[in-house]
Motif scaffolding. Sequence first.
Motif, short mmCIF file in Angstrom:
data_model
loop_
_atom_site.label_atom_id
_atom_site.label_comp_id
_atom_site.label_asym_id
_atom_site.label_seq_id
_atom_site.Cartn_x
_atom_site.Cartn_y
_atom_site.Cartn_z
N ARG A 296 0.81 -1.22 0.00
CA ARG A 296 0.00 0.00 0.00
C ARG A 296 0.84 1.27 0.00
O ARG A 296 0.29 2.37 -0.09
CB ARG A 296 -0.91 0.02 1.22
CG ARG A 296 -1.95 -1.07 1.19
CD ARG A 296 -2.72 -1.10 2.51
NE ARG A 296 -3.55 -2.27 2.59
CZ ARG A 296 -4.86 -2.25 2.42
NH1 ARG A 296 -5.47 -1.13 2.13
NH2 ARG A 296 -5.55 -3.36 2.51
N ARG B 80 2.77 4.33 -1.18
CA ARG B 80 2.79 5.13 -2.40
C ARG B 80 4.16 5.77 -2.55
O ARG B 80 4.67 6.37 -1.60
CB ARG B 80 1.73 6.24 -2.34
CG ARG B 80 0.34 5.73 -2.24
CD ARG B 80 -0.13 5.29 -3.60
NE ARG B 80 -1.50 4.76 -3.50
CZ ARG B 80 -1.92 3.78 -4.23
NH1 ARG B 80 -1.13 3.21 -5.09
NH2 ARG B 80 -3.15 3.34 -4.10
N LYS C 110 6.77 8.24 -5.07
CA LYS C 110 6.76 9.25 -6.12
C LYS C 110 7.47 8.69 -7.34
O LYS C 110 8.52 8.06 -7.23
CB LYS C 110 7.45 10.51 -5.61
CG LYS C 110 7.29 11.70 -6.52
CD LYS C 110 7.69 12.99 -5.86
CE LYS C 110 9.19 13.09 -5.74
NZ LYS C 110 9.64 14.42 -5.33
#
Length: 80
Positions: free
Chosen positions: A46, A48, A50
């Motif tokens: 899960r 995230r 960049k």
Amino acid sequence: MNGALFVTATSALAPTGALMRALLPLLGRLLSVPALRGLAVDRLGRVRVKAAPGPRKHSRGRIAVSLSRSARRAPGWCGA
């Protein structure tokens, strides 16, 4: 999972501090419990991150230039 009892991995990015060297074996034992390992995999899935920027359109590199008329070599730049 491949079912291996132990896995050895090396990386220049591995934590080498004294605290981490002490905690990593404990963390390895905790992650050997299937429920905790599944939770850790789910949490990591899960995360995230960049997106990395794309490659440059142009780059430059240093070269040594020698003309056919002279034996003298001169430094130069090569563009790609």
